[in-house]
Design an enzyme around this catalytic site. Structure first.
Site, short mmCIF file in Angstrom:
data_model
loop_
_atom_site.label_atom_id
_atom_site.label_comp_id
_atom_site.label_asym_id
_atom_site.label_seq_id
_atom_site.Cartn_x
_atom_site.Cartn_y
_atom_site.Cartn_z
N HIS A 1 -7.34 -6.16 -0.01
CA HIS A 1 -6.19 -5.27 0.06
C HIS A 1 -5.07 -5.83 0.95
O HIS A 1 -3.89 -5.67 0.64
CB HIS A 1 -6.63 -3.90 0.60
CG HIS A 1 -5.57 -2.86 0.58
ND1 HIS A 1 -4.95 -2.44 -0.58
CD2 HIS A 1 -4.98 -2.15 1.60
CE1 HIS A 1 -4.04 -1.51 -0.29
NE2 HIS A 1 -4.04 -1.33 1.01
N SER B 1 0.83 -1.21 0.00
CA SER B 1 0.00 0.00 0.00
C SER B 1 0.87 1.26 0.00
O SER B 1 1.69 1.44 -0.90
CB SER B 1 -0.95 -0.05 1.20
OG SER B 1 -2.01 0.87 1.05
#
Length: 294
Positions: free
Chosen positions: A263, A111
């Site tokens: 994610h 991320s």
């Protein structure tokens, strides 16, 4: 000065002052070969070394592995003097390598940690051998001026805390994981702990003020480090279209997408990630293009 910390019985944890900030890191030395490559793990927003807990035992079978908490997160200092820019985080990674006498390393970033890794490669391409980006943050713009101005209003830290905590940690984890069965009490407790520190929210405010926009196309096109990107197709935080865009803009990148994965890809597909990372790191480096004689 480096200092051993008794954080956990089996956790080789240390602290090191880098760029004037106290940084917490874990160093897992490969016992089979002192010549093994070094991998540095860089976490994302609102996270810490905890996010790599499933990758570390698998990576240490072949590599030296270092996981660090970026300033403002995890067990690292919640500094009020550090300028929380992505470029400064990237510089801190290189300075950290200098402190530990690591000539070259592979960076694995998740991320926001992916953007930090890209910044490190942009700053010192000879020090970053390869990049692995997991659900990498990309093309996020800087906060608006009005939001930055508002951050100086008294009690804004209370508002920041309310924003982060608008959902409980369990709900936040359910949002980043496709498989809800992976949201265990252990995981909830691990992600909850940093939120109890008052200094944590002051760091988030500084990050809001200082964080520049993500690297733009022209910058990405000048990063020639080999890149492996791995994405979850059900990623709701950083949609897979970001991965396709990064693949287009980075000169030497490949993209792998896993179905039924969100994610927090390291929790859902650790073995698959390690398999792809190992293959990627074993690939021979491309020979540099030599100019034609005049």
């Amino acid at each position: 000065m480096e200092e051993r910390s008794n954080v956990g019985e089996y956790t080789p944890s240390y602290r090191l002052t880098v760029s004037g900030v106290d940084v917490y890191y874990e160093y897992y030395e490969n016992q089979s070969s002192s010549e093994a490559e070094t991998i540095i793990l860089i976490h994302g927003f609102l996270s810490s070394t905890l996010s790599f807990r499933k990758l570390i035992p698998l990576l240490t079978k072949e590599y030296h592995v270092i996981a660090l908490d970026l300033p403002g997160f995890g067990r690292s200092e919640k500094s009020r003097t550090f300028v929380y820019k992505l470029c400064n985080y990237g510089k801190l990674v290189i300075d950290f390598m200098n402190k530990l006498n690591i000539r070259q390393a592979v960076l694995i970033g998740h991320s926001m940690g992916g953007q930090v890794s890209l910044h490190a490669a942009k700053l010192a391409p000879d020090r970053v051998k390869k990049l692995v980006l997991l659900g990498c943050c990309g093309y996020v713009k800087r906060a608006s001026r009005s939001v930055i101005y508002c951050s100086y209003i008294p009690f804004f830290s209370w508002g920041m805390r309310t924003w982060v905590m608008r959902k409980n940690v369990k709900d936040n984890l359910l949002a980043v994981l496709h498989d809800s069965k992976l949201v265990t009490k252990e995981l909830i407790d691990g992600y909850s702990k940093p939120l109890t520190e008052a200094g944590f929210f002051h760091s988030l405010i500084r990050l809001l003020r200082h964080r520049e926009g993500d690297l733009e196309r022209a910058d990405l096109q000048n990063i020639h480090t080999p890149v492996l990107m791995i994405w979850g197709r059900e990623d709701k935080v950083m949609p897979v279209k970001t991965g396709y865009r990064l693949k287009h803009d980075l000169p030497d990148a490949k993209l792998i997408i896993y179905d039924n994965c969100g994610h927090l890809i390291m929790e859902e597909k650790p073995e698959d990630i390690i398999s792809e990372v190992t293959k990627f790191l074993h690939e021979p480096e491309k020979a540099a293009v030599q100019p034609l004689p005049s």
